[in-house]
Design a protein around this motif. Sequence first.
Motif, short mmCIF file in Angstrom:
data_model
loop_
_atom_site.label_atom_id
_atom_site.label_comp_id
_atom_site.label_asym_id
_atom_site.label_seq_id
_atom_site.Cartn_x
_atom_site.Cartn_y
_atom_site.Cartn_z
N GLY A 165 -0.69 3.27 3.71
CA GLY A 165 0.23 3.01 4.80
C GLY A 165 1.65 2.77 4.34
O GLY A 165 1.92 2.59 3.15
N CYS A 166 2.58 2.79 5.30
CA CYS A 166 4.00 2.58 5.03
C CYS A 166 4.54 1.60 6.08
O CYS A 166 4.26 1.75 7.27
N THR A 167 5.30 0.61 5.63
CA THR A 167 5.86 -0.39 6.53
C THR A 167 7.35 -0.55 6.26
O THR A 167 7.77 -0.74 5.12
N ALA A 168 8.15 -0.44 7.33
CA ALA A 168 9.59 -0.70 7.22
C ALA A 168 9.81 -2.20 7.37
O ALA A 168 9.74 -2.74 8.48
N GLU A 169 10.05 -2.87 6.27
CA GLU A 169 10.24 -4.33 6.30
C GLU A 169 11.57 -4.68 6.97
O GLU A 169 11.67 -5.66 7.70
N ASN A 170 12.58 -3.90 6.67
CA ASN A 170 13.89 -4.00 7.30
C ASN A 170 14.57 -2.67 7.01
O ASN A 170 14.00 -1.81 6.33
N PRO A 171 15.78 -2.41 7.50
CA PRO A 171 16.37 -1.08 7.32
C PRO A 171 16.48 -0.61 5.87
O PRO A 171 16.44 0.59 5.62
N THR A 172 16.58 -1.54 4.92
CA THR A 172 16.78 -1.12 3.53
C THR A 172 15.61 -1.51 2.62
O THR A 172 15.73 -1.43 1.40
N THR A 173 14.49 -1.88 3.19
CA THR A 173 13.31 -2.24 2.40
C THR A 173 12.07 -1.61 3.00
O THR A 173 11.79 -1.80 4.19
N VAL A 174 11.35 -0.86 2.17
CA VAL A 174 10.15 -0.19 2.65
C VAL A 174 9.00 -0.51 1.71
O VAL A 174 9.17 -0.65 0.50
N LYS A 175 7.81 -0.67 2.31
CA LYS A 175 6.62 -1.00 1.53
C LYS A 175 5.61 0.14 1.66
O LYS A 175 5.25 0.56 2.75
N LEU A 176 5.18 0.68 0.52
CA LEU A 176 4.14 1.70 0.48
C LEU A 176 2.87 1.09 -0.08
O LEU A 176 2.88 0.46 -1.14
N GLU A 177 1.77 1.26 0.65
CA GLU A 177 0.48 0.72 0.23
C GLU A 177 -0.44 1.85 -0.22
O GLU A 177 -0.56 2.87 0.46
#
Length: 560
Positions: A165-177
Motif C-alpha cells: 500500500g501507499c499512504t500520503a502522510e502529508n503533501p511532502t511525505t509518502v509511505k510505501l508498505e
Amino acid sequence: MLQMRVARSRRTALIGLTAALAVSLTACAESERDSGGGQEGGTLVFGAPGAPSNFDPFYASDGETFRVTRQMFETLVGIKPGTAELEPELATDWESTPDGKVWTFNLKEDVKFHDGTPFNADAVCKNFERMFNQTGAGATAALSYYWIENFGGFADGAKPSLFKGCTAENPTTVKLELTRFTARFPTMLSQDSFSMQSPKALDEYKANDVKAEGSGFVFSEYARQHPTGTGPFKFTSYDEGNGTIELARNDEYSGDKAKLNKLIFRVIEDETARKQALEAGDIDGYDFPSPADWASLEDAGYNVQIRDPFNILYLGITQKNNEALRDLKVRQALAHAIDRQTLVDSVMPENSEVAKEFYPSSVEGYADDVQEYPYDPDKAKQLLREAGHENLTVELWWPTQVTRPYMPNPQSIFGALQEDLEAAGITVKPISKPWAGGYVDQVEVADAQLFLLGWTGDYNSPYNFIGTFFGNAENQFWTSGSPWGQELADSLADADTTVEEGERDAKYQEINRKLMSDYLPAIPLSHSPPAMVVSSDVQGLVPSPLTKEEFASVTVSSGE
C-alpha cells in the motif's frame, strides 16, 4: 535486457526502421536546427538504433523507449550520472522500519508536472495505485514486465505482490508498505518504468486503455501523444514515418534547466547509416558505433565516449532439445573448448574483460574463487569421452540485424566460437535468425540449443543479473528438465530476502560458486564497454555504465 521478456523488449527495440531512413536526414537537418548555436540553446540531433515502443514508461521495458522517456520523466530515487550509484531524485531522502517493510520518502517541494499538476505525496500514491491495479493487457508480462519482475502480482491477488500500500502522510511525505523485505528496495525504484507521471494526464488521456492486437498492442492516446512527467524536457511530437521524436526544454523545471532548446532523436537502425549521417553533419551523435570504427572516428575529430562495462555476454545452453547438454561434463567440455581470452582480445572492443561469472566484479556477492574453465581443447575432448558424447553435435544460434552493448558484432563472435568448438571435435550446425524475426522468440521457447545472449544491468544488484536469469524455475528455457532449477531459484529468493548485508553477500557468493561448478546453465564470456560518439561541438554528455544517459547537461557549441 528479461530475461526473456525483457530480453525481448529491451533488445528488440534496437530493431527499428530500416536504413533507408538515412536518406531523409540531409533534407531535414537544416529545419531541425536552430541557427543560433552557442554554449546554450540550439538543438541536438541524436541517432538512435531503434524506435520506442510507446511513451508511457510503465508499459515499456526496452532501452530505446527509455532513452526518450528518461528525458521527460523522473523517479523517486535516481542514479548518479556516470555511475551505478543511487542518489535522490524526486525524493530528497528516505528511511525504513527495521524489518524493511515500511519506507518513508520525503519529497522535493515546488515540483510540477508538465501540465501544471503538482507533484506531491498524493500523486505518488496515485501512480503506485495505477501500477498495482492493472488488468487485462496491462497486467501481462509484455507490458508490465518491470512491475512483475520487481513487485510480482497485482491487486487481483492472483499472485503474491511485494506491494502492500501507499499512504500520503502529508503533501511532502509518502509511505510505501511492502509485504516482505527485499535487498533490491528502494534501488529498484530507479528503473524508468517506475517514473512518476501526471495523475491528471493519465486520467484525461486514458493511459490504461491499452489493448492486445495481433502480435502487438494498441496504446492509449496518453502513451502515443501526451506523456507528462516532471523532467527537464517535455514531449513535442513523434513523426513515426520519418522516425523522428522531438522534445523541448521544460522552462518550468524545478532543477537545473536543460541547456538545449530542443532534443531530437532520429531512428536509424543500421550502424553504418548512423555513421554516415554523423559524417554528413545530419546528426550530432549516435549510439553503439562499431568498435572497429572507434579509432577512425577519433582520428576524424569525433569524441568517442566509452562507457564502463556493466554487462555480461554469455553462451546460453538449453537442455530441453539435446539430451547431451543435460550432462554437466558436456557443459564443462563446452566451457573448456572456448578460448575466451582470444575472443576478448581479437573480437570484442578494447578494454573488454573475460567474464568469470554472470555479473561484473563491482556487484555485491561476486566470488573470486569460482571454478574456472581455462581454454583446453584436450580437456574438452576428455570430458566428452567420459560423458559418452565424443561425437557431439550442437546447434549454435546467433542473431542478425542487431547490435547490443554486450554483443557488438554477433557474426564475428559466432565465428570465433564455432572455430573453437570444432577444434575440440564438436560438430556445429549454424543457425542465424533476425533478432526480432524469430531469434528471441525461439530462444525463449527453448528451441535454441546453444545461443548468444546477454544483459546490461538495470541497477547495481546481484539479483538484477542472476535473479533475472535464474530466479523463476517455472519457465526457464535453460533449466528446463534440470534437477536443480528449483533449488537455484529458491536460493536466489532466500538471498534476496536476507536482511543482514554480510550474510546476504555470503549467500550470493555461494550461489555464484554453485552456478559455475554444480549447475553451469550457461557459459559467461565477456564484459565489454559499449560506446557513444558525438561531434566535437557536443559537450556535457556523461556516459552511463547502465546506458542511462541524460541530455539536460548537453550543450552544442555550434550548429553547423
